[in-house]
Scaffold this motif. Sequence first.
Motif, PDB file in Angstrom:
ATOM      1  N   ALA A 176      -9.693  17.818   4.069  1.00  0.00           N
ATOM      2  CA  ALA A 176      -8.495  18.237   4.803  1.00  0.00           C
ATOM      3  C   ALA A 176      -8.289  17.365   6.045  1.00  0.00           C
ATOM      4  O   ALA A 176      -7.163  17.099   6.456  1.00  0.00           O
ATOM      5  CB  ALA A 176      -8.621  19.712   5.201  1.00  0.00           C
ATOM      6  N   LEU A 177      -9.393  16.914   6.632  1.00  0.00           N
ATOM      7  CA  LEU A 177      -9.303  16.073   7.837  1.00  0.00           C
ATOM      8  C   LEU A 177      -8.660  14.716   7.545  1.00  0.00           C
ATOM      9  O   LEU A 177      -7.765  14.277   8.269  1.00  0.00           O
ATOM     10  CB  LEU A 177     -10.713  15.851   8.410  1.00  0.00           C
ATOM     11  CG  LEU A 177     -10.827  14.893   9.603  1.00  0.00           C
ATOM     12  CD1 LEU A 177     -10.275  15.535  10.864  1.00  0.00           C
ATOM     13  CD2 LEU A 177     -12.276  14.461   9.839  1.00  0.00           C
ATOM     14  N   VAL A 178      -9.125  14.080   6.476  1.00  0.00           N
ATOM     15  CA  VAL A 178      -8.671  12.702   6.255  1.00  0.00           C
ATOM     16  C   VAL A 178      -7.408  12.617   5.398  1.00  0.00           C
ATOM     17  O   VAL A 178      -6.778  11.575   5.358  1.00  0.00           O
ATOM     18  CB  VAL A 178      -9.771  11.823   5.593  1.00  0.00           C
ATOM     19  CG1 VAL A 178     -11.047  11.846   6.404  1.00  0.00           C
ATOM     20  CG2 VAL A 178     -10.027  12.234   4.162  1.00  0.00           C
ATOM     21  N   ARG A 179      -7.057  13.735   4.741  1.00  0.00           N
ATOM     22  CA  ARG A 179      -6.054  13.560   3.684  1.00  0.00           C
ATOM     23  C   ARG A 179      -4.693  13.112   4.196  1.00  0.00           C
ATOM     24  O   ARG A 179      -3.928  12.535   3.452  1.00  0.00           O
ATOM     25  CB  ARG A 179      -5.933  14.782   2.787  1.00  0.00           C
ATOM     26  CG  ARG A 179      -5.316  15.993   3.378  1.00  0.00           C
ATOM     27  CD  ARG A 179      -5.184  17.074   2.285  1.00  0.00           C
ATOM     28  NE  ARG A 179      -5.263  18.384   2.894  1.00  0.00           N
ATOM     29  CZ  ARG A 179      -5.356  19.511   2.212  1.00  0.00           C
ATOM     30  NH1 ARG A 179      -5.389  19.492   0.900  1.00  0.00           N
ATOM     31  NH2 ARG A 179      -5.410  20.664   2.839  1.00  0.00           N
ATOM     32  N   ASN A 180      -4.382  13.329   5.434  1.00  0.00           N
ATOM     33  CA  ASN A 180      -3.110  12.799   5.911  1.00  0.00           C
ATOM     34  C   ASN A 180      -3.269  11.622   6.856  1.00  0.00           C
ATOM     35  O   ASN A 180      -2.302  11.164   7.447  1.00  0.00           O
ATOM     36  CB  ASN A 180      -2.311  13.908   6.581  1.00  0.00           C
ATOM     37  CG  ASN A 180      -1.936  14.957   5.566  1.00  0.00           C
ATOM     38  OD1 ASN A 180      -1.477  14.632   4.485  1.00  0.00           O
ATOM     39  ND2 ASN A 180      -2.185  16.217   5.899  1.00  0.00           N
ATOM     40  N   GLU A 181      -4.487  11.144   6.992  1.00  0.00           N
ATOM     41  CA  GLU A 181      -4.707  10.085   7.976  1.00  0.00           C
ATOM     42  C   GLU A 181      -5.242   8.798   7.379  1.00  0.00           C
ATOM     43  O   GLU A 181      -4.902   7.729   7.851  1.00  0.00           O
ATOM     44  CB  GLU A 181      -5.648  10.591   9.058  1.00  0.00           C
ATOM     45  CG  GLU A 181      -5.144  11.902   9.653  1.00  0.00           C
ATOM     46  CD  GLU A 181      -5.235  11.940  11.146  1.00  0.00           C
ATOM     47  OE1 GLU A 181      -4.653  11.080  11.814  1.00  0.00           O
ATOM     48  OE2 GLU A 181      -5.913  12.849  11.653  1.00  0.00           O
ATOM     49  N   LEU A 182      -6.116   8.896   6.393  1.00  0.00           N
ATOM     50  CA  LEU A 182      -6.552   7.694   5.696  1.00  0.00           C
ATOM     51  C   LEU A 182      -5.506   7.462   4.622  1.00  0.00           C
ATOM     52  O   LEU A 182      -5.409   8.223   3.667  1.00  0.00           O
ATOM     53  CB  LEU A 182      -7.925   7.914   5.051  1.00  0.00           C
ATOM     54  CG  LEU A 182      -9.170   7.718   5.901  1.00  0.00           C
ATOM     55  CD1 LEU A 182     -10.417   7.981   5.064  1.00  0.00           C
ATOM     56  CD2 LEU A 182      -9.231   6.330   6.504  1.00  0.00           C
ATOM     57  N   ARG A 183      -4.686   6.414   4.790  1.00  0.00           N
ATOM     58  CA  ARG A 183      -3.551   6.265   3.873  1.00  0.00           C
ATOM     59  C   ARG A 183      -3.695   5.063   2.940  1.00  0.00           C
ATOM     60  O   ARG A 183      -3.137   5.072   1.865  1.00  0.00           O
ATOM     61  CB  ARG A 183      -2.238   6.136   4.685  1.00  0.00           C
ATOM     62  CG  ARG A 183      -1.905   7.303   5.575  1.00  0.00           C
ATOM     63  CD  ARG A 183      -1.625   8.592   4.769  1.00  0.00           C
ATOM     64  NE  ARG A 183      -0.612   8.381   3.759  1.00  0.00           N
ATOM     65  CZ  ARG A 183      -0.753   8.715   2.474  1.00  0.00           C
ATOM     66  NH1 ARG A 183      -1.859   9.277   2.051  1.00  0.00           N
ATOM     67  NH2 ARG A 183       0.205   8.494   1.615  1.00  0.00           N
ATOM     68  N   SER A 184      -4.395   4.041   3.389  1.00  0.00           N
ATOM     69  CA  SER A 184      -4.376   2.803   2.606  1.00  0.00           C
ATOM     70  C   SER A 184      -5.787   2.342   2.227  1.00  0.00           C
ATOM     71  O   SER A 184      -6.755   2.634   2.928  1.00  0.00           O
ATOM     72  CB  SER A 184      -3.687   1.713   3.432  1.00  0.00           C
ATOM     73  OG  SER A 184      -4.132   0.438   3.036  1.00  0.00           O
ATOM     74  N   TYR A 185      -5.868   1.645   1.117  1.00  0.00           N
ATOM     75  CA  TYR A 185      -7.151   1.076   0.668  1.00  0.00           C
ATOM     76  C   TYR A 185      -7.750   0.183   1.738  1.00  0.00           C
ATOM     77  O   TYR A 185      -8.955  -0.024   1.796  1.00  0.00           O
ATOM     78  CB  TYR A 185      -6.950   0.290  -0.632  1.00  0.00           C
ATOM     79  CG  TYR A 185      -6.194  -1.006  -0.465  1.00  0.00           C
ATOM     80  CD1 TYR A 185      -6.866  -2.220  -0.315  1.00  0.00           C
ATOM     81  CD2 TYR A 185      -4.795  -1.015  -0.407  1.00  0.00           C
ATOM     82  CE1 TYR A 185      -6.176  -3.408  -0.133  1.00  0.00           C
ATOM     83  CE2 TYR A 185      -4.090  -2.192  -0.222  1.00  0.00           C
ATOM     84  CZ  TYR A 185      -4.791  -3.386  -0.081  1.00  0.00           C
ATOM     85  OH  TYR A 185      -4.106  -4.548   0.115  1.00  0.00           O
ATOM     86  N   LYS A 186      -6.856  -0.366   2.626  1.00  0.00           N
ATOM     87  CA  LYS A 186      -7.350  -1.258   3.678  1.00  0.00           C
ATOM     88  C   LYS A 186      -8.252  -0.523   4.671  1.00  0.00           C
ATOM     89  O   LYS A 186      -9.065  -1.138   5.349  1.00  0.00           O
ATOM     90  CB  LYS A 186      -6.180  -1.859   4.463  1.00  0.00           C
ATOM     91  CG  LYS A 186      -5.377  -2.872   3.684  1.00  0.00           C
ATOM     92  CD  LYS A 186      -4.285  -3.459   4.568  1.00  0.00           C
ATOM     93  CE  LYS A 186      -3.189  -4.083   3.731  1.00  0.00           C
ATOM     94  NZ  LYS A 186      -1.948  -4.251   4.494  1.00  0.00           N
ATOM     95  N   GLU A 187      -8.047   0.780   4.787  1.00  0.00           N
ATOM     96  CA  GLU A 187      -8.856   1.556   5.741  1.00  0.00           C
ATOM     97  C   GLU A 187     -10.165   2.044   5.113  1.00  0.00           C
ATOM     98  O   GLU A 187     -10.941   2.725   5.767  1.00  0.00           O
ATOM     99  CB  GLU A 187      -8.047   2.754   6.244  1.00  0.00           C
ATOM    100  CG  GLU A 187      -6.747   2.368   6.935  1.00  0.00           C
ATOM    101  CD  GLU A 187      -5.821   3.570   7.121  1.00  0.00           C
ATOM    102  OE1 GLU A 187      -6.219   4.480   7.844  1.00  0.00           O
ATOM    103  OE2 GLU A 187      -4.719   3.581   6.542  1.00  0.00           O
ATOM    104  N   LEU A 188     -10.362   1.742   3.847  1.00  0.00           N
ATOM    105  CA  LEU A 188     -11.558   2.202   3.145  1.00  0.00           C
ATOM    106  C   LEU A 188     -12.562   1.058   2.994  1.00  0.00           C
ATOM    107  O   LEU A 188     -12.177  -0.090   3.072  1.00  0.00           O
ATOM    108  CB  LEU A 188     -11.159   2.733   1.757  1.00  0.00           C
ATOM    109  CG  LEU A 188     -10.128   3.868   1.772  1.00  0.00           C
ATOM    110  CD1 LEU A 188      -9.832   4.307   0.348  1.00  0.00           C
ATOM    111  CD2 LEU A 188     -10.619   5.048   2.598  1.00  0.00           C
ATOM    112  N   PRO A 189     -13.841   1.325   2.793  1.00  0.00           N
ATOM    113  CA  PRO A 189     -14.461   2.643   2.776  1.00  0.00           C
ATOM    114  C   PRO A 189     -14.684   3.210   4.177  1.00  0.00           C
ATOM    115  O   PRO A 189     -14.691   2.465   5.157  1.00  0.00           O
ATOM    116  CB  PRO A 189     -15.820   2.356   2.122  1.00  0.00           C
ATOM    117  CG  PRO A 189     -16.129   0.954   2.524  1.00  0.00           C
ATOM    118  CD  PRO A 189     -14.806   0.244   2.564  1.00  0.00           C
ATOM    119  N   GLN A 190     -14.813   4.520   4.249  1.00  0.00           N
ATOM    120  CA  GLN A 190     -15.232   5.199   5.481  1.00  0.00           C
ATOM    121  C   GLN A 190     -16.396   6.111   5.132  1.00  0.00           C
ATOM    122  O   GLN A 190     -16.389   6.751   4.087  1.00  0.00           O
ATOM    123  CB  GLN A 190     -14.090   6.062   6.040  1.00  0.00           C
ATOM    124  CG  GLN A 190     -13.038   5.308   6.840  1.00  0.00           C
ATOM    125  CD  GLN A 190     -13.554   4.786   8.178  1.00  0.00           C
ATOM    126  OE1 GLN A 190     -14.699   5.020   8.553  1.00  0.00           O
ATOM    127  NE2 GLN A 190     -12.700   4.068   8.884  1.00  0.00           N
TER     128      GLN A 190
END
Lengths: 586, 586
Positions: free
Chosen positions: B120-134
């Motif tokens: 629920a925390l990340v689902r609206n904030e991590l949007r793009s593959y570029k921000e992954l992995p976390q």
Amino acid sequence: MTQILRMSNLYAPTLKEDPSDADIDSARLLLRAGMLRKAASGLYTFLPLGFRVLKKIENIVREEMDASGAQEILMPVLQPAELWEESGRLNDYGPELMRLTDRHDREMCLGPTHEEIIVALVRNELRSYKELPQNLYQIQTKYRDEIRPRFGLLRSREFVMKDAYSFNATQESLQETYDAMGKAYGAICERCGLDYREVEADGGQIGGKVTTEFMALAESGEADLVYCSCGYAADAEAGACLARPTLYEVDAMEKIATPDVHTIAELAAFLNIPESSTVKALSGKDAEGNLVCLFIPGDHELNELKIEGLVPGFTLLTDEEMISFGLCKGSMGPVGLPEGARIIAATSLQAIPQWVVGANEDGYHYVGARLGEDFQVDEWADLATVKPGDCCPTCGLPLEGARGIEVAQIFQLGDKYSRAMGATFMDEDGEEKPFIMGCYGVGISRTLAAIVEQHNDEHGIMWPLSVAPAHICVVPLTVGDAEVQPMAEKIAKDLAELGFEVVIDDRDERAGVKFNDADLIGWPVQIVVGKRGLKEGKVEMKLRRTGEKKEVALDALAEMMGFARRAMRDNVLHGAGTGAFAAIFG
Amino acid sequence: MTQILRMSNLYAPTLKEDPSDADIDSARLLLRAGMLRKAASGLYTFLPLGFRVLKKIENIVREEMDASGAQEILMPVLQPAELWEESGRLNDYGPELMRLTDRHDREMCLGPTHEEIIVALVRNELRSYKELPQNLYQIQTKYRDEIRPRFGLLRSREFVMKDAYSFNATQESLQETYDAMGKAYGAICERCGLDYREVEADGGQIGGKVTTEFMALAESGEADLVYCSCGYAADAEAGACLARPTLYEVDAMEKIATPDVHTIAELAAFLNIPESSTVKALSGKDAEGNLVCLFIPGDHELNELKIEGLVPGFTLLTDEEMISFGLCKGSMGPVGLPEGARIIAATSLQAIPQWVVGANEDGYHYVGARLGEDFQVDEWADLATVKPGDCCPTCGLPLEGARGIEVAQIFQLGDKYSRAMGATFMDEDGEEKPFIMGCYGVGISRTLAAIVEQHNDEHGIMWPLSVAPAHICVVPLTVGDAEVQPMAEKIAKDLAELGFEVVIDDRDERAGVKFNDADLIGWPVQIVVGKRGLKEGKVEMKLRRTGEKKEVALDALAEMMGFARRAMRDNVLHGAGTGAFAAIFG
């Protein structure tokens, strides 16, 4: 070596817009700066940068507690309700106590505070005065089922606290521990960069008569406080009554017609005297339904906390009840009250020989009613809420008013819990005595919010060095550039080796985005590395707090920062480190 | 400078007797050594020394997590039940999930794990593959309402966990994070001084098919595991079926009378063959009540976890049900089973062309029943619990058996939670995809108990240097003596300045009491300062782990300890530091 933080993979999602449900600066800024997220009503997640700040505050608290000789432990959050029955607080605490039943139908609660658990812990193990004093503390998540969680971390349902409990053999020993804790708390507030006041306060649900709150001054604070240049300060709810009623002198008591006068404001206007020259009357009943009449200076308000302490179960009379007691709404006074009424007046009125009061008859008041002759007072007590302009009880000067956030509180509990729970020790003279206890709390997550309330501007947060998520942000203006990028990396590495905590904004973003985020997040120092500057062998250094900028030659950077680093070590030990870079910008 | 701990005011109440309710060594010793106290069933308080160990383990975990690039956060313990409804786990989790309703009658639970909250925390904030992995982690108190809390910290209701959650764009990326976590966990176990095995395991309530447990070997452990000299290891509950049934060869299928034979043991004895040459039959029904017949090697047991995974709702038939299906208890076999029976056999039996089985007729069995001719098998599956002596699936050697304490586990979750909760990111090709997730847990308080289980003797605990509550205990034999006391204080101060954590036993107690407590608490090194030794300019040094004693000249002490200190720094970074003092005693 400290790791260098990298904005490119740091989980710090900054927001361009203010979140709609942030009702206070600290919540708004912590959310926008990507440090905090709301999980549900009154429940928050600390993201990596917010967590770093939380840990720094925690460590400051831990260092000061350890230095005071207190010992850290960890008690369970989950507590058996039976213990709260033993202390008598299970019902007293009310609906803010979170309760649950386990799978075996045993009643449990989530600790908002740990007096019960710790008394149960020591009661069979601390046996002799020789083992005292002991001061045990923990840093832990606590719970309070707020009816309306709000103001972000200030009124959340789950929060991080440091709570300490001391066990002393004598009141003198308790006073020593209490004073040591007060000193430690002062140091904690200083080191966190808080502008704060130590104020006289009320024990509330914890109990105890001697108690001091540590208030971070902030307009957004929920508490009213008064303070004086002499050092005196008090929670307005709890401060001693410092009102200064003024005398309206006449030759003898006189009954005057006051048509259409029903309020103090109307009375003062009618007589053309200040409100402080009138006496306000209030009528109520005690738990048994007996009449209680209260008198306070006309310009003050009754303090409900104080009257409840004096007359347990006190409630104000309804209009119907006033009539049934034969009282006259709008014209009540101490002369000729019904037989059996308990008359309590504010101590500050004792100095006023003649009162301006209602005549217990609609449309009439007395002036010059003589205390001791025309009427009697059964009890004198502290009844009113202090307000700015009242006399300082220490030096007599008018008090100033302010609002504050309560970040910490210390209590002298005495034997309230040890007696209720049968926790005793063998005294020097061979007698079993209950422990004399104190308890001492610091709101860690609350302190974090209070720091933000005090340290922000229109661009974002301005962290004190001592609690900043990192000290220095290195901003390469063009990521990937063959000169800029490696130089920024080298500077970051050198600074990290000096012992600074460093973040590098290695995101492929426009300079404006980086500058805005750096200001929003609030890194204390920014070092901007650009193509143009490098040509001249320079970088730009910016102080977040003052906005000052300065060009620094690369040659000189290491030496200057080494100097700042030493200054900072010294500074953050004795304060918030704000002056560490003064020499560079001086 | 590190503060010197003083036994005279340290809150470490050691016990002379074993506590009556301690059902395992670690609980018994931690209670006796004054490090732990029970607050209620399954709820413990860490006293100062226990807390110091807990913090050290926490810091080792934090260092290894940070080094792996994971970022620390802090999520709320209290979770809205709605999130658990979204993931579908609210009912699945069962009565171990602690639940409560808040004052507004909203259902909440106390987190045993945080998949829901973090999705629920990340689902609206991590949007793009570029921000992954976390990979985000926290160290926090967790809850499980154990039906029967026991074994001290091993099965408590409140415990300290490190839990991490990774969000990856691809399975390959997840595998990388999973491998990095596995490496970090190995380092954590090493640094905590644990003799451990990485074993194949089962996902349980967390889910996920690829999962590895980190088992500290201990007789008192609740888990059975098998391992091989080649490096293979598995949880016996979850390991691949490695049974090695043996062939009992005859010319053709033959029905033989087996009077009074109803068990595998009786059958093997009757035919004078090993149990591994027989085939065990079990009958059950699926959730719809359909007959399911299972066949496994005679010397193995059915694994309930595995059959539940294969036939959801599987239950064994009662005697009455067997009769109603026309089955013969004690003589069941695959030849001539009722029409419609689902026949599942253990994969390892596939290699056995002729089976020794029941004839589905009381008092009769078949030998040489031919697979594919006399009977058919519908499905081959992994059905049995692995046991020592089975073949290693990697190298074929016989497996060894051991018991273990599960201190950590890593899971590849895939998209189980992200899909259920609609948590997606934009992939490189512009497609919305659910996150590929992993989760990674270390039981911090469990690890503490596991360390004690592995490091103790009849005198008490023997802490590895890396997690010891302090490194060195200085014991002045006669407190108050004009020579002994100041010299002990000086040695303690010198050692603290070298960077050791030092405790001084400055209690006015007999030498025997001090020695016993020092051994019980388990300080790795003791330095005994006595009158007689000082006359010769010597003190005695003792290694707790080996019991070795050595007289050391005061002149040489500083140099020797400086050497040990440097060795220790190196040692504890790559292990538990056990060898740091080897040179002194070598």
